[in-house]
Design a protein around this motif. Sequence first.
Motif, mmCIF file in Angstrom:
data_model
loop_
_atom_site.group_PDB
_atom_site.id
_atom_site.type_symbol
_atom_site.label_atom_id
_atom_site.label_comp_id
_atom_site.label_asym_id
_atom_site.label_seq_id
_atom_site.Cartn_x
_atom_site.Cartn_y
_atom_site.Cartn_z
ATOM 1 N N PRO A 1 0.940 -0.816 -0.268
ATOM 2 C CA PRO A 1 -0.262 -0.116 -0.098
ATOM 3 C C PRO A 1 0.842 1.543 0.023
ATOM 4 O O PRO A 1 2.022 1.178 0.895
ATOM 5 N N LEU A 2 0.440 2.290 -0.691
ATOM 6 C CA LEU A 2 1.260 3.549 -1.117
ATOM 7 C C LEU A 2 1.627 4.302 0.292
ATOM 8 O O LEU A 2 3.235 4.819 0.805
ATOM 9 N N ASN A 3 1.275 4.341 1.241
ATOM 10 C CA ASN A 3 1.034 4.993 2.675
ATOM 11 C C ASN A 3 2.390 4.136 3.328
ATOM 12 O O ASN A 3 3.036 4.261 4.323
ATOM 13 N N LYS A 4 2.739 2.798 2.713
ATOM 14 C CA LYS A 4 4.244 2.248 3.465
ATOM 15 C C LYS A 4 4.690 1.628 2.722
ATOM 16 O O LYS A 4 6.276 1.104 2.822
ATOM 17 N N LEU A 5 4.793 2.361 1.442
ATOM 18 C CA LEU A 5 5.719 2.196 0.151
ATOM 19 C C LEU A 5 7.067 2.509 1.103
ATOM 20 O O LEU A 5 8.903 1.745 0.392
ATOM 21 N N ARG A 6 7.118 3.679 1.053
ATOM 22 C CA ARG A 6 8.620 4.242 2.086
ATOM 23 C C ARG A 6 9.418 3.162 2.372
ATOM 24 O O ARG A 6 10.463 3.303 2.770
ATOM 25 N N GLU A 7 8.400 2.815 3.482
ATOM 26 C CA GLU A 7 9.256 1.922 4.869
ATOM 27 C C GLU A 7 9.528 1.208 4.139
ATOM 28 O O GLU A 7 9.871 0.241 5.122
ATOM 29 N N ASN A 8 8.978 0.343 2.974
ATOM 30 C CA ASN A 8 9.172 -1.355 2.335
ATOM 31 C C ASN A 8 10.076 -1.272 1.520
ATOM 32 O O ASN A 8 9.735 -2.532 1.234
ATOM 33 N N VAL A 9 10.723 -0.339 0.597
ATOM 34 C CA VAL A 9 11.268 -0.592 -0.327
ATOM 35 C C VAL A 9 12.545 -1.455 -0.002
ATOM 36 O O VAL A 9 12.695 -2.475 -1.230
ATOM 37 N N HIS A 10 12.585 -2.120 1.254
ATOM 38 C CA HIS A 10 13.984 -2.702 1.456
ATOM 39 C C HIS A 10 13.287 -4.584 0.297
ATOM 40 O O HIS A 10 14.272 -5.185 0.416
ATOM 41 N N SER A 11 11.891 -4.415 1.070
ATOM 42 C CA SER A 11 11.556 -5.659 0.466
ATOM 43 C C SER A 11 11.322 -6.510 -1.069
ATOM 44 O O SER A 11 10.394 -7.100 -1.221
ATOM 45 N N ILE A 12 11.300 -5.284 -1.456
ATOM 46 C CA ILE A 12 10.551 -4.847 -3.403
ATOM 47 C C ILE A 12 12.319 -5.927 -3.852
ATOM 48 O O ILE A 12 13.596 -5.433 -3.691
ATOM 49 N N PRO A 13 11.878 -7.938 -4.190
ATOM 50 C CA PRO A 13 12.838 -8.173 -5.578
ATOM 51 C C PRO A 13 13.719 -7.139 -6.221
ATOM 52 O O PRO A 13 12.987 -6.228 -6.678
ATOM 53 N N SER A 14 15.312 -7.261 -6.220
ATOM 54 C CA SER A 14 15.770 -7.158 -6.983
ATOM 55 C C SER A 14 15.877 -7.345 -8.457
ATOM 56 O O SER A 14 15.713 -8.593 -8.735
ATOM 57 N N GLY A 15 16.861 -7.053 -9.083
ATOM 58 C CA GLY A 15 16.831 -7.850 -11.057
ATOM 59 C C GLY A 15 15.764 -7.639 -11.833
ATOM 60 O O GLY A 15 16.152 -7.816 -13.085
ATOM 61 N N LYS A 16 14.571 -7.238 -11.847
ATOM 62 C CA LYS A 16 14.032 -6.537 -12.715
ATOM 63 C C LYS A 16 13.762 -5.110 -13.138
ATOM 64 O O LYS A 16 13.797 -4.696 -11.910
ATOM 65 N N PRO A 17 13.120 -4.970 -13.990
ATOM 66 C CA PRO A 17 12.472 -3.638 -13.807
ATOM 67 C C PRO A 17 11.390 -3.574 -12.829
ATOM 68 O O PRO A 17 10.752 -4.649 -12.890
ATOM 69 N N ILE A 18 11.044 -2.171 -12.306
ATOM 70 C CA ILE A 18 10.141 -2.545 -11.249
ATOM 71 C C ILE A 18 8.747 -1.528 -12.258
ATOM 72 O O ILE A 18 8.754 -0.309 -12.984
ATOM 73 N N ALA A 19 7.358 -1.469 -11.992
ATOM 74 C CA ALA A 19 6.364 -1.406 -13.099
ATOM 75 C C ALA A 19 5.432 -1.474 -12.132
ATOM 76 O O ALA A 19 5.343 -2.121 -10.941
ATOM 77 N N VAL A 20 4.939 0.088 -11.578
ATOM 78 C CA VAL A 20 4.226 0.356 -10.275
ATOM 79 C C VAL A 20 2.760 0.314 -11.096
ATOM 80 O O VAL A 20 2.703 1.809 -11.488
ATOM 81 N N HIS A 21 1.797 0.149 -10.046
ATOM 82 C CA HIS A 21 0.086 0.844 -10.839
ATOM 83 C C HIS A 21 -1.143 0.980 -9.486
ATOM 84 O O HIS A 21 -0.459 0.364 -8.416
ATOM 85 N N CYS A 22 -2.435 1.711 -10.056
ATOM 86 C CA CYS A 22 -3.226 1.594 -8.649
ATOM 87 C C CYS A 22 -4.272 1.004 -9.352
ATOM 88 O O CYS A 22 -4.435 0.197 -9.951
ATOM 89 N N ALA A 23 -5.011 2.091 -9.022
ATOM 90 C CA ALA A 23 -6.290 1.573 -10.266
ATOM 91 C C ALA A 23 -6.756 3.127 -11.184
ATOM 92 O O ALA A 23 -7.638 2.634 -12.219
ATOM 93 N N GLY A 24 -6.018 3.810 -10.865
ATOM 94 C CA GLY A 24 -6.234 5.051 -12.038
ATOM 95 C C GLY A 24 -5.247 5.504 -12.133
ATOM 96 O O GLY A 24 -5.491 6.877 -13.081
ATOM 97 N N GLY A 25 -3.923 5.626 -12.093
ATOM 98 C CA GLY A 25 -3.027 6.998 -11.654
ATOM 99 C C GLY A 25 -2.331 8.176 -11.157
ATOM 100 O O GLY A 25 -1.099 8.093 -11.499
ATOM 101 N N TYR A 26 -3.058 7.905 -9.749
ATOM 102 C CA TYR A 26 -2.819 9.121 -8.975
ATOM 103 C C TYR A 26 -1.802 8.390 -8.447
ATOM 104 O O TYR A 26 -0.557 8.704 -8.011
ATOM 105 N N ARG A 27 -1.991 7.717 -7.765
ATOM 106 C CA ARG A 27 -1.389 6.769 -6.826
ATOM 107 C C ARG A 27 0.692 5.745 -7.268
ATOM 108 O O ARG A 27 0.940 5.852 -6.278
ATOM 109 N N SER A 28 -0.201 5.330 -8.197
ATOM 110 C CA SER A 28 0.940 5.076 -8.864
ATOM 111 C C SER A 28 2.128 6.299 -9.325
ATOM 112 O O SER A 28 2.735 5.919 -9.111
ATOM 113 N N ALA A 29 1.466 7.177 -10.064
ATOM 114 C CA ALA A 29 2.906 8.514 -9.519
ATOM 115 C C ALA A 29 3.422 8.574 -8.824
ATOM 116 O O ALA A 29 4.312 9.177 -8.682
#
Length: 452
Positions: free
Chosen positions: A389-417
Motif C-alpha cells: 500500500p502506498l502509505n507503507k511504500l517508503r518504509e518497505n522499499v527494501h522488501s522489493i526484489p531486485s533484478g527486474k525493472p519495476i512497474a507501479v500501478h494503482c486503480a487510476g494513475g494518481y497513486r502510481s505517480a
Amino acid sequence: MQIESFFDKGLAQLTYAIISEGEIALIDPARDPSPFFHLENKYNAKIKAVIETHPHADFISSHGEFSLHQVKIYASKLSEVNYEHVTFDDGDEIKIGAIKLRAINTPGHSPDSISVLLEDETENPYAIFTGDTLFIGDVGRPDLRENSKDSATLKEKLAGKLYHSLHDKILKLPDNIIIFPAHGPGSLCGKSMSDNLSDTLGNQRKENYALQSMSESQFIKLILANQPFIPKYFTYDVLINKLGAPRLSESIEKVKYIESINEIVTDALIVDTRSSDLFKSGHIQGAINIPNGGKFETWLGSIISPDETFYLIASDDNILEEVLLKTAKIGYESKIAGAIVLQKPSGIQSKKIEAKDVIKADDKYTIIDVRDSNEVASEKYFLNSINIPLNKLRENVHSIPSGKPIAVHCAGGYRSAIGSSILESTQIEKVYDISESIKSLEALPKIDNLKK
C-alpha cells in the motif's frame, strides 16, 4: 433559524453554522476561518459559540482563532484540551437566538466524542450534529487511538461504547430528526459513507448497515473489519487540536520562499506537487511527486511523517498558494523547509509504460500494486504483482526484489505517480509508472484473489 454547511471535498470534512436572531454557532470549523467570519456580514450576526465534537485527527480546527476574538469554545470535559474552553457534556445547553443546542456524550469514535442536538424555536428536536459518531451510511471508526498504552484492546472498548452511544442515545431520538455528520464520502474516518451529506434518522435506521439489529459483539466485529489505513498525520493532528492551532495567516507567513533549487539542502526531502506529466519530463533528483489534486492533503500526511521536514515545489504562484493552504489543513505548514515555483522541466526524467505491454510480459517486471489491501482483496490486475500500500511504500522499499525493472500501478494513475516517484527517489533504476493506462484493463476479467 438557518443552517449552512461547508464541505471541504479534499478532506471530506463538514463545518456547520447555525444562525438564529443575529447569533451564530459553529460546529467543527475547518482550518481557514475566513468563510465563517463572512457569515457575520451576510446575516448581520455575531459568532457566539464554537463547538468541537472531539479533538479531530484528520484536519486542523480553527477554534484557536475564534478564541482570539473572544468567542467561547465548547468541548467535552473528557477531551483534555489545553486551550481555554467551556465544558459541554450531557445536560449542558447553549442558547443561540431562539434555538438551543444540547450536548450528548457519544463516545466510540473517540473517548471524548459528543453529538449536538438542535432544538428549534418550539423546543422540538430538529437536527443532530453527530461529529464522527454517525455518518450517512456508516459510523465513525473506533481504531484511531493506536498509540494509546492499551491500544490492543482500546479499539474493542471504543467499538462497544459506540454501540451504546448509537442504541442508547441517538436511536432513541425521533425518526424525523436530520443527521448532520462531520464527514462525507472520501473520509478515512469511516469505511463506506454515502454520497449524501445529510439524511433523516428514520432513513438511516433502515439503510445504514451499522444500525441494523445485532448484538454488541456482532457490532464490534463488523465495525472493526476492513477499516482503511490510518495516515501518519492523524495522531499529530489530535495533539495540535488539543493545544489549539496558531493563526492560519501568521503560520503561512512564516513559510520560507526560496528563489533557486541551489538553496535546497543536499539529500533533503522534496515534495513536488506538479502534475505527473510535468514531473516526469524533468525533476530534481530524489523528489517525491504528490500532484496537487483532490486528495493531496491526505497523501501528503500519509507519506510524510510529522517528524520530517520537506521542501515544497509548485508549477506557479497560484498553485503554490493553494498547496500551502492544503498543507496547513493538516498542520504541516511548519514542516516546510522552503517553498519554490518551478515552471520549466529540468533534471531527471521518469518513464511511463502501457498496461497492455506489462500484461503481455509480466514475468519480465516486478509489478508493485500500491492500492490499499482491501482493494486488492476484491480485484487484482496482475497475477504476480506485489501489494505494498502506498502509505507503507517508503518504509518497505527494501522488501522489493531486485533484478527486474519495476512497474507501479494503482486503480487510476494518481497513486502510481506517487509510488513510482518514491521508488525512484531511493535510486532504484528502471522504475516505470503504468499510470492511467491501467484503466484500459478494466474491461478485462480481474483476478479473484480469493480463488488463488
